[in-house]
Design an enzyme around this catalytic site. Structure first.
Site, mmCIF file in Angstrom:
data_model
loop_
_atom_site.group_PDB
_atom_site.id
_atom_site.type_symbol
_atom_site.label_atom_id
_atom_site.label_comp_id
_atom_site.label_asym_id
_atom_site.label_seq_id
_atom_site.Cartn_x
_atom_site.Cartn_y
_atom_site.Cartn_z
ATOM 1 N NE ARG A 56 16.409 14.449 8.556
ATOM 2 C CZ ARG A 56 16.774 15.284 9.546
ATOM 3 N NH1 ARG A 56 15.861 16.006 10.182
ATOM 4 N NH2 ARG A 56 18.046 15.417 9.896
ATOM 5 C CE1 TYR A 108 -1.442 -3.011 0.498
ATOM 6 C CE2 TYR A 108 -0.448 -1.389 1.963
ATOM 7 C CZ TYR A 108 -0.314 -2.421 1.046
ATOM 8 O OH TYR A 108 0.932 -2.850 0.696
ATOM 9 C CG ASP A 180 -6.098 5.555 2.500
ATOM 10 O OD1 ASP A 180 -6.145 6.026 1.345
ATOM 11 O OD2 ASP A 180 -5.239 4.724 2.858
ATOM 12 C CE LYS A 205 -0.964 1.522 -4.345
ATOM 13 N NZ LYS A 205 -0.518 1.940 -3.074
HETATM 14 O O1 P1T Z 1 2.277 1.400 -0.829
HETATM 15 P P1 P1T Z 1 2.193 2.701 -0.100
HETATM 16 O O2 P1T Z 1 2.462 3.904 -0.962
HETATM 17 O O3 P1T Z 1 2.990 2.716 1.173
HETATM 18 O O4 P1T Z 1 0.642 2.895 0.316
HETATM 19 C C1 P1T Z 1 -0.025 2.079 1.209
HETATM 20 C C2 P1T Z 1 -1.500 2.146 0.942
HETATM 21 C C3 P1T Z 1 -2.277 3.007 1.699
HETATM 22 N N1 P1T Z 1 -3.615 3.109 1.482
HETATM 23 C C4 P1T Z 1 -4.224 2.391 0.519
HETATM 24 C C5 P1T Z 1 -5.707 2.530 0.331
HETATM 25 C C6 P1T Z 1 -3.494 1.529 -0.293
HETATM 26 O O5 P1T Z 1 -4.137 0.842 -1.234
HETATM 27 C C7 P1T Z 1 -2.095 1.384 -0.073
HETATM 28 C C8 P1T Z 1 -1.256 0.457 -0.879
HETATM 29 N N2 P1T Z 1 -1.983 -0.524 -1.562
HETATM 30 C C9 P1T Z 1 -1.461 -1.465 -2.410
HETATM 31 C C10 P1T Z 1 -0.152 -1.604 -2.663
HETATM 32 C C11 P1T Z 1 -2.450 -2.372 -3.015
HETATM 33 O O6 P1T Z 1 -2.137 -3.074 -4.001
HETATM 34 O O7 P1T Z 1 -3.590 -2.384 -2.554
#
Ligand code: P1T
Length: 393
Positions: A56, A108, A180, A205
């Site tokens: 961790r 998001y 972000d 992504k």
């Molecule tokens: O899903 P996660 O890895 O927890 O990420 C969240 C997140 C954070 N920032 C942006 C710009 C994002 O697009 C996302 C997650 N977005 C999607 C799942 C979506 O379909 O837009």
């Protein structure tokens, strides 16, 4: 032809994607980073370990990945997390009750939920604001504003905000700017070089790129902040597994070539979409019709692989369009090798209140495309299937 200076030239991003943070394993010489699954590490005596005591707190596979993340964002430090949302939440644990955050109005849905529902319980207040005009950001700052948070390009309206101008405003106020950078990736945008304090990612992504890992990261060159974030990472424990770290290291190797192709296909498809009679408007920073086009040209190395557009005909047409697609999967998420299409109002941005969605323009006709690496002509053919179905809806 190589010049005599080539040996001292810093490695380009495409090379860093493949090598940064990674070294042949000193025991066996394995060229690819081993997956060290062990949760704990033997010590020669109490406290006498080889740099790792418990996974961790630190893990060799995660270390390699964090080295690669940092190099790509031009940061001194990177801290890996088990999801983009875990990265966001861990960053917000830097704040305390009574602090205020200015947040870009288009983020998001899950990020909105963290600010609006989770952090509120701990006395952290957020104001959502269209940051297209940096002067508005300056006006909205409060003495208690500790953090400015933005997505650029934003999700799903693909707004572009001026990182350098807003970084300057935040810095003068003594606040951090977190960007972000999920939609752009470090291949297309370098927030820290533009003055941001931290870059944040859903590596789920483009960074991983194959829709088979959930992960997140924060990159910064601020030593004190990095120390605090490492403390939060090990204390709260929202860490990625060694296997996921290996998968992202593998995915990152092709980030440069993937982004080239995502951008090339998205540019062509956005122009093609704009000429379709059933399309009300296309949101893509590479189009001259986009409000943020000139700024995107200045602060980005390419407009990205995400396109949003408004289809005429309401919810019936949108649903028929999505159902008719055979190559684009109707699914949440983005940035994978495969193309995805979704309906933000019902899917990714359902956690926004209806009036906030309306104010942003996230309506029944808005569709979002993540343009994958398939043949661009095949993708056009697939969208044509969607348009034909929408006409008959
Ligand atoms: O899903 P996660 O890895 O927890 O990420 C969240 C997140 C954070 N920032 C942006 C710009 C994002 O697009 C996302 C997650 N977005 C999607 C799942 C979506 O379909 O837009």
């Amino acid at each position: 032809m190589s010049s005599s200076n080539d040996a001292s030239r810093p490695a380009s991003l495409a090379t860093l994607c493949i090598h940064a943070g990674q070294h042949p394993d000193p025991i066996h010489g394995a060229v690819m980073t081993p997956i060290v699954l062990s949760s704990t590490f033997a010590q020669d005596g109490p406290g006498a370990h080889k740099g790792f005591d418990y996974s961790r707190a630190g893990n060799p596979t995660r270390d390699a990945l964090e080295g690669c993340y940092a190099a790509l964002e031009g940061a001194k430090h990177a801290i890996a997390f088990g999801s983009g949302c875990a990265a966001t939440t861990s960053l917000l644990l830097l704040l305390k009750s009574g602090d205020h955050v200015l947040v870009g109005d288009d983020v998001y849905g899950g990020t909105f939920r963290i600010f609006d529902k989770v952090m509120k319980q701990f006395g952290i207040d957020a104001t959502f604001l269209d940051m297209s005009d940096p002067a508005k950001v300056k006006e909205a700052l409060r003495p208690s504003t500790k953090l400015v948070w933005m997505e650029t390009p934003s999700n799903p309206m693909l707004k572009i905000f001026d990182i350098a101008a807003i970084a300057d405003i935040a810095k003068k106020h003594g606040a951090w700017l977190a960007v972000d950078n999920t939609f752009a990736t470090p291949m297309l945008q370098q927030p820290l070089a533009l003055g941001a304090t931290m870059a944040v990612h859903s590596v789920t992504k483009y960074m991983n790129g194959h829709s088979d890992v959930i992960g997140g990261a924060i990159m910064t060159s601020d030593d004190a902040l990095a120390e605090r974030l490492h403390f939060i990472q090990k204390s709260v424990g929202a860490v990625p597994s060694p296997f996921d770290c290996y998968m992202v290291l593998r995915g990152l190797k092709t980030l440069a070539v993937r982004m080239d192709r995502h951008v090339a296909s998205a540019r062509t498809l956005a122009t093609w979409l704009e000429a379709r009679p059933q399309v009300e408007r296309v949101l893509y920073p590479g189009l001259t019709s986009h409000k943020g086009h000139a700024l995107a040209e200045r602060q980005m190395m390419g407009p990205g692989g995400m396109i949003s557009f408004e289809l005429r005909g309401g919810l019936g047409a949108s649903a028929a369009f999505l159902k008719a697609l055979r190559i684009f999967a109707c699914a949440e998420s983005l940035g994978g090798v495969e193309s995805l299409a979704e309906h933000p109002a019902i899917m990714t941005h359902a956690s926004l209140p209806a009036d906030a969605r309306r104010a942003l323009g996230i309506g029944d006709g808005l569709l979002r495309l993540s343009v994958g690496l398939e043949d661009e002509g095949d993708l056009r053919g697939d969208l044509d299937r969607g348009f034909a179905a929408a006409k008959n809806a």
